[in-house]
Write a protein that holds these residues in place. Sequence first.
Motif, mmCIF file in Angstrom:
data_model
loop_
_atom_site.group_PDB
_atom_site.id
_atom_site.type_symbol
_atom_site.label_atom_id
_atom_site.label_comp_id
_atom_site.label_asym_id
_atom_site.label_seq_id
_atom_site.Cartn_x
_atom_site.Cartn_y
_atom_site.Cartn_z
ATOM 1 N N GLU A 175 41.363 20.428 33.875
ATOM 2 C CA GLU A 175 40.880 21.601 33.133
ATOM 3 C C GLU A 175 40.276 22.635 34.087
ATOM 4 N N TRP A 176 39.444 22.193 35.028
ATOM 5 C CA TRP A 176 38.816 23.134 35.967
ATOM 6 C C TRP A 176 39.879 23.825 36.806
ATOM 7 N N ILE A 177 40.803 23.046 37.338
ATOM 8 C CA ILE A 177 41.792 23.629 38.261
ATOM 9 C C ILE A 177 42.697 24.607 37.510
ATOM 10 N N SER A 222 42.118 26.245 34.685
ATOM 11 C CA SER A 222 41.436 27.449 34.192
ATOM 12 C C SER A 222 41.022 28.371 35.336
ATOM 13 N N ARG A 223 40.716 27.828 36.524
ATOM 14 C CA ARG A 223 40.280 28.689 37.633
ATOM 15 C C ARG A 223 41.422 29.210 38.499
ATOM 16 N N THR A 224 42.574 28.498 38.482
ATOM 17 C CA THR A 224 43.638 28.872 39.435
ATOM 18 C C THR A 224 45.028 28.998 38.806
ATOM 19 N N GLY A 225 45.262 28.358 37.666
ATOM 20 C CA GLY A 225 46.607 28.327 37.084
ATOM 21 C C GLY A 225 47.495 27.242 37.672
ATOM 22 N N ASP A 234 37.393 17.891 50.238
ATOM 23 C CA ASP A 234 36.731 19.153 49.899
ATOM 24 C C ASP A 234 37.374 19.763 48.654
ATOM 25 N N ARG A 235 36.700 19.645 47.522
ATOM 26 C CA ARG A 235 37.295 20.101 46.266
ATOM 27 C C ARG A 235 37.462 21.616 46.202
ATOM 28 N N ASN A 236 36.696 22.330 47.051
ATOM 29 C CA ASN A 236 36.799 23.790 47.048
ATOM 30 C C ASN A 236 38.152 24.280 47.555
ATOM 31 N N LYS A 267 38.547 26.236 55.890
ATOM 32 C CA LYS A 267 37.236 26.531 55.282
ATOM 33 C C LYS A 267 37.325 27.942 54.717
ATOM 34 N N GLN A 268 36.757 28.142 53.571
ATOM 35 C CA GLN A 268 36.779 29.513 53.072
ATOM 36 C C GLN A 268 35.598 29.812 52.175
ATOM 37 N N ASN A 269 35.302 31.103 52.150
ATOM 38 C CA ASN A 269 34.343 31.641 51.200
ATOM 39 C C ASN A 269 35.178 32.129 50.018
ATOM 40 N N THR A 292 34.562 35.589 48.089
ATOM 41 C CA THR A 292 34.831 36.800 48.880
ATOM 42 C C THR A 292 36.337 37.002 49.037
ATOM 43 N N VAL A 293 37.036 35.910 49.341
ATOM 44 C CA VAL A 293 38.487 35.999 49.537
ATOM 45 C C VAL A 293 39.161 36.408 48.225
ATOM 46 N N PHE A 294 38.678 35.853 47.154
ATOM 47 C CA PHE A 294 39.219 36.156 45.826
ATOM 48 C C PHE A 294 39.111 37.658 45.530
ATOM 49 N N PRO A 310 54.598 38.425 44.377
ATOM 50 C CA PRO A 310 53.358 38.355 45.140
ATOM 51 C C PRO A 310 53.152 36.989 45.782
ATOM 52 N N HIS A 311 52.396 36.997 46.868
ATOM 53 C CA HIS A 311 51.899 35.737 47.427
ATOM 54 C C HIS A 311 51.168 34.985 46.318
ATOM 55 N N GLN A 312 51.427 33.682 46.225
ATOM 56 C CA GLN A 312 50.877 32.880 45.126
ATOM 57 C C GLN A 312 49.611 32.166 45.606
ATOM 58 N N ALA A 313 48.453 32.761 45.287
ATOM 59 C CA ALA A 313 47.189 32.135 45.698
ATOM 60 C C ALA A 313 46.413 31.629 44.496
ATOM 61 N N ASN A 314 46.442 32.419 43.425
ATOM 62 C CA ASN A 314 45.648 32.086 42.244
ATOM 63 C C ASN A 314 46.184 32.959 41.110
ATOM 64 N N LEU A 315 46.437 32.352 39.963
ATOM 65 C CA LEU A 315 46.935 33.125 38.818
ATOM 66 C C LEU A 315 45.955 34.242 38.465
ATOM 67 N N ARG A 316 44.664 33.971 38.707
ATOM 68 C CA ARG A 316 43.644 34.981 38.392
ATOM 69 C C ARG A 316 43.596 36.099 39.441
ATOM 70 N N ILE A 317 44.395 35.966 40.509
ATOM 71 C CA ILE A 317 44.606 37.087 41.439
ATOM 72 C C ILE A 317 45.895 37.821 41.043
ATOM 73 N N LEU A 318 46.917 37.072 40.675
ATOM 74 C CA LEU A 318 48.225 37.673 40.364
ATOM 75 C C LEU A 318 48.161 38.559 39.126
ATOM 76 N N PHE A 355 48.264 38.691 50.752
ATOM 77 C CA PHE A 355 46.930 38.798 51.351
ATOM 78 C C PHE A 355 46.569 37.424 51.904
ATOM 79 N N GLY A 356 45.908 37.397 53.058
ATOM 80 C CA GLY A 356 45.533 36.085 53.570
ATOM 81 C C GLY A 356 44.508 36.125 54.681
ATOM 82 N N GLY A 357 44.264 34.959 55.236
ATOM 83 C CA GLY A 357 43.263 34.776 56.278
ATOM 84 C C GLY A 357 43.567 35.632 57.489
#
Length: 332
Positions: free
Chosen positions: A35-37, A39-42, A154-156, A219-221, A224-226, A256-264, A317-319
């Motif tokens: 559910e978390w994954i 809802s937060r990422t798609g 690392d769940r993040n 490692k990421q913030n 901020t990246v979002f 688009p680059h696929q990072a997060n549905l909430r970015i796309l 977009f990326g690192g």
Amino acid sequence: MRAPCRARCVAVGAAVPERRLTNADLAGMVDTSDEWIVSRTGIRERRVVDPGTPLSALAEPAARQCLERAGVAAADLDGIIVATISGDHIMPTTANLLQHRLGATRAWGYDLANACNGFIAALSTAAAFIEAGRAKRILVIGGDIMSTLVDYQDRNTCILFGDGAGAVLVEAGPADGPGIFGFELHSDGSGGGELMIPSSGSARPRTAEALAQRQQYVKQNGRTVFAAAIRRMAEVSESLMRTLGITAADIDLLVPHQANLRILEPTAERLGIPLERVVINIERMANTTGGTIPIALNDAFTAGRLVAGSRIMLVAFGGGLTWGACYLTWGR
Ligand code: ACO
């Protein structure tokens, strides 16, 4: 005098591992839930290689599929560029190994590292070679074995990434024909620390201490990246559209680059492109870094959505931080 030409993208191929790592699998490894994954990422699942499988083992079938669809022999390639941050080795590069695997006897090859914006960067390099008359056919691969770079404690971060590779054949065509109409690329190294693999090069060698601190992993913030990804992907697309004098109506497919549905979703919304014109596969593939755009193009091709003449906007977009866009019409 050399006749002017346009670099055109004529075929695509892709390869992803058989093995699926589902959200339920991850919930057994770190403190997270489906559910978390979702809802937060798609993301619902990602593909991961069996340990020890190198990038070239995915890049080769992706390349072969692409060349077969193009009707081009490996021996007719002038160059191979592999966009990756997880090649088989730092030396030799994956492009050199792939040159041998494919029997691309005349081709030079090198890897290009630009994280999630690697494929667009490699495509721009290939197009520049071709438009300068220095090559006729270049195979551009984007791919990563992110399962070797993420920390499954690392769940993040571990929920976000998967493995895969895709290939696009770029060749010279007539200047007034279909192909690549423009690129826009940006960098902002001041944000380099927001998304990084601390122990991955000369700045912090992989000493026993670094490994004990798990510094060899991403490692990421995330927040901020979002925020930067949403802002920059829309901004660079709009800027390229203005430069080319096109509108959302001139874009059949946003890839688009696929990072997060909430970015796309907000990116597409800001550009005025309805979701049915956006290629989204993040729910099955997650973020394969250099691989997302060519794998998404391949998905669109196999679904019959990418056809000769399709007008496409690529954006990533990326690192780095690094971001870019490309507008092209597909095929010969
Ligand atoms: N399961 C459950 N809880 C989690 C998980 C998880 N997998 N991961 C983080 N959390 C927790 C955090 O610890 C935090 O808890 P806290 O508030 O007690 O500290 C809470 O959930 C919320 O964390 P946020 O960071 O606010 O969550 P957010 O909604 O921002 O989503 C995410 C995090 C998905 C990482 C998001 O920030 C993101 O997508 N960022 C972009 C990162 C990215 O895609 N990077 C890839 C490369 S760059 C690129 O491709 C564009």
